[in-house]
Scaffold this motif. Structure first.
Motif, PDB file in Angstrom:
ATOM      1  N   ALA A 226      11.061  23.138  43.263  1.00 21.65           N
ATOM      2  CA  ALA A 226      12.429  23.568  42.989  1.00 21.65           C
ATOM      3  C   ALA A 226      12.610  23.948  41.523  1.00 21.65           C
ATOM      4  O   ALA A 226      13.271  24.946  41.202  1.00 21.65           O
ATOM      5  CB  ALA A 226      13.411  22.462  43.377  1.00 21.65           C
ATOM      6  N   GLU A 227      12.025  23.171  40.615  1.00 21.29           N
ATOM      7  CA  GLU A 227      12.189  23.480  39.195  1.00 21.29           C
ATOM      8  C   GLU A 227      11.425  24.753  38.821  1.00 21.29           C
ATOM      9  O   GLU A 227      11.939  25.589  38.067  1.00 21.29           O
ATOM     10  CB  GLU A 227      11.731  22.311  38.319  1.00 21.29           C
ATOM     11  N   LEU A 228      10.214  24.912  39.326  1.00 22.55           N
ATOM     12  CA  LEU A 228       9.455  26.128  39.045  1.00 22.55           C
ATOM     13  C   LEU A 228      10.195  27.358  39.576  1.00 22.55           C
ATOM     14  O   LEU A 228      10.236  28.404  38.917  1.00 22.55           O
ATOM     15  CB  LEU A 228       8.063  26.038  39.668  1.00 22.55           C
ATOM     16  N   THR A 229      10.789  27.230  40.748  1.00 21.20           N
ATOM     17  CA  THR A 229      11.552  28.344  41.326  1.00 21.20           C
ATOM     18  C   THR A 229      12.776  28.665  40.471  1.00 21.20           C
ATOM     19  O   THR A 229      13.065  29.830  40.187  1.00 21.20           O
ATOM     20  CB  THR A 229      11.978  28.008  42.762  1.00 21.20           C
ATOM     21  N   GLY A 232      11.910  30.613  37.504  1.00 18.60           N
ATOM     22  CA  GLY A 232      11.246  31.878  37.757  1.00 18.60           C
ATOM     23  C   GLY A 232       9.745  31.835  37.569  1.00 18.60           C
ATOM     24  O   GLY A 232       9.107  32.847  37.270  1.00 18.60           O
ATOM     25  N   LEU A 233       9.164  30.650  37.772  1.00 16.48           N
ATOM     26  CA  LEU A 233       7.735  30.446  37.506  1.00 16.48           C
ATOM     27  C   LEU A 233       6.941  30.111  38.756  1.00 16.48           C
ATOM     28  O   LEU A 233       5.758  29.756  38.667  1.00 16.48           O
ATOM     29  CB  LEU A 233       7.559  29.319  36.484  1.00 16.48           C
ATOM     30  N   SER A 234       7.542  30.222  39.906  1.00 22.85           N
ATOM     31  CA  SER A 234       6.884  29.775  41.135  1.00 22.85           C
ATOM     32  C   SER A 234       5.639  30.587  41.470  1.00 22.85           C
ATOM     33  O   SER A 234       4.758  30.119  42.199  1.00 22.85           O
ATOM     34  CB  SER A 234       7.862  29.820  42.316  1.00 22.85           C
ATOM     35  N   SER A 235       5.536  31.808  40.945  1.00 21.40           N
ATOM     36  CA  SER A 235       4.377  32.650  41.251  1.00 21.40           C
ATOM     37  C   SER A 235       3.218  32.454  40.286  1.00 21.40           C
ATOM     38  O   SER A 235       2.142  33.034  40.482  1.00 21.40           O
ATOM     39  CB  SER A 235       4.788  34.128  41.248  1.00 21.40           C
ATOM     40  N   VAL A 236       3.418  31.646  39.243  1.00 18.81           N
ATOM     41  CA  VAL A 236       2.354  31.431  38.251  1.00 18.81           C
ATOM     42  C   VAL A 236       1.371  30.396  38.792  1.00 18.81           C
ATOM     43  O   VAL A 236       1.756  29.269  39.096  1.00 18.81           O
ATOM     44  CB  VAL A 236       2.932  30.948  36.912  1.00 18.81           C
TER      45      VAL A 236
END
Length: 290
Positions: A226-229, A232-236
């Protein structure tokens, strides 16, 4: 040995800091880091309180946004912390979040120029020099500290882009990398930092500090995702870690293999037990990190 620490997230109210800082001290945690995020806790005031409440833990401020601060004030405050709590304060400076700087009318046209001028003048003032300079952003007329630090203060710079990473290698003693930096990003940062160091003919050690977004407990995977999403970092790939102490220690090792000297475990903003997180880092993760 790899340095290890934890973050007191500014999503927590300032009155929670006392218990977390004391617990970090009692459990043997090496470093507790604070943030000067707009518009939450002030970095220097929080660091001074945390240092006064504790005896041995080092307190990091990562970072002070230079658009908000006259360099003379920064120097006075850093010098005061160092004289009162020798060797225990770690201070980083950086651009700050430009949208936040715009909100308070402090967004510079050239953040890189401002950071360069600030670092140069700050280093000179903390060395006890008397400075007169007129730059694009930093102007000082016959300024010197009455109470400069008794020893050398290591200055860190927060950096992300290539030009800022090179500047950090050139003008700072260490670099802070945010939690959006995977192992390959640390390798890239080290290369750019070394380019800056070479241009300045620097051969002294340069410490790289990396935040690692960390979640543990039964809902760790969900909170981390949830925090990565949200950021905006969920694809890293290879970003953040969830799981037990062994899984976290392996993630720390990947960052140190890539060039990090110190890894600071950053709990999610909704961490349900900040005190328990600090104890877990000190008592369960630390023994597994070499």
């Amino acid at each position: 040995m790899t340095g290890l620490g934890a973050v007191f997230r500014p999503q927590l109210p300032p009155e929670r800091m006392r218990e977390v800082a004391r617990l970090a001290d009692e459990t043997g945690l090496e470093e507790l880091w604070l943030w000067e995020d707009c518009f939450r806790e002030g970095g220097i005031s929080a660091a001074a309180a945390a240092l006064a409440w504790t005896e041995r833990v080092r307190i990091g401020v990562g970072l002070l946004p230079v658009p908000l601060r006259n360099v003379a004030i920064t120097a006075m405050e850093v010098a005061t912390l160092e004289r009162m709590f020798p060797g225990r304060a770690i201070v980083g400076v950086g651009h700050g979040v430009q949208d936040w700087m715009a909100q308070v009318g402090a967004r510079p046209e050239s953040p890189l120029t401002l950071l360069r001028e600030h670092l140069t003048a700050l280093r000179a003032l903390l060395n006890g020099d008397r400075i007169t300079t007129t730059g694009r952003y930093v102007t000082l007329d016959d300024v010197a500290l009455d109470w400069p630090p008794k020893g050398e203060v290591k200055l860190l710079a927060g950096a992300t882009g290539p030009r800022t990473l090179r500047l950090s290698g050139e003008a700072a003693d260490g670099t802070i990398l945010h939690a959006g930096t995977p192992p390959e990003g640390v390798r890239r940062a080290r290369r750019l930092i070394d380019e800056g160091r070479k241009s300045a003919t620097r051969t002294d050690p340069h410490k790289v500090v990396v935040y690692l977004l960390t979640a543990t407990g039964p809902d760790a995977v969900t909170r981390l995702r949830a925090e990565l999403t949200a950021e905006g970092l969920s694809s890293v790939p290879n970003l953040g870690v969830s799981g037990d102490a062994a899984a976290v220690a392996k993630a720390v090792e990947r960052l140190t293999d890539a060039g990090a000297d110190t890894v600071i475990l950053q709990p999610t903003g909704d961490e349900p037990d900040p005190e328990g997180f600090v104890r877990w880092v000190a008592e369960e993760v630390r023994p597994l990190v070499v």
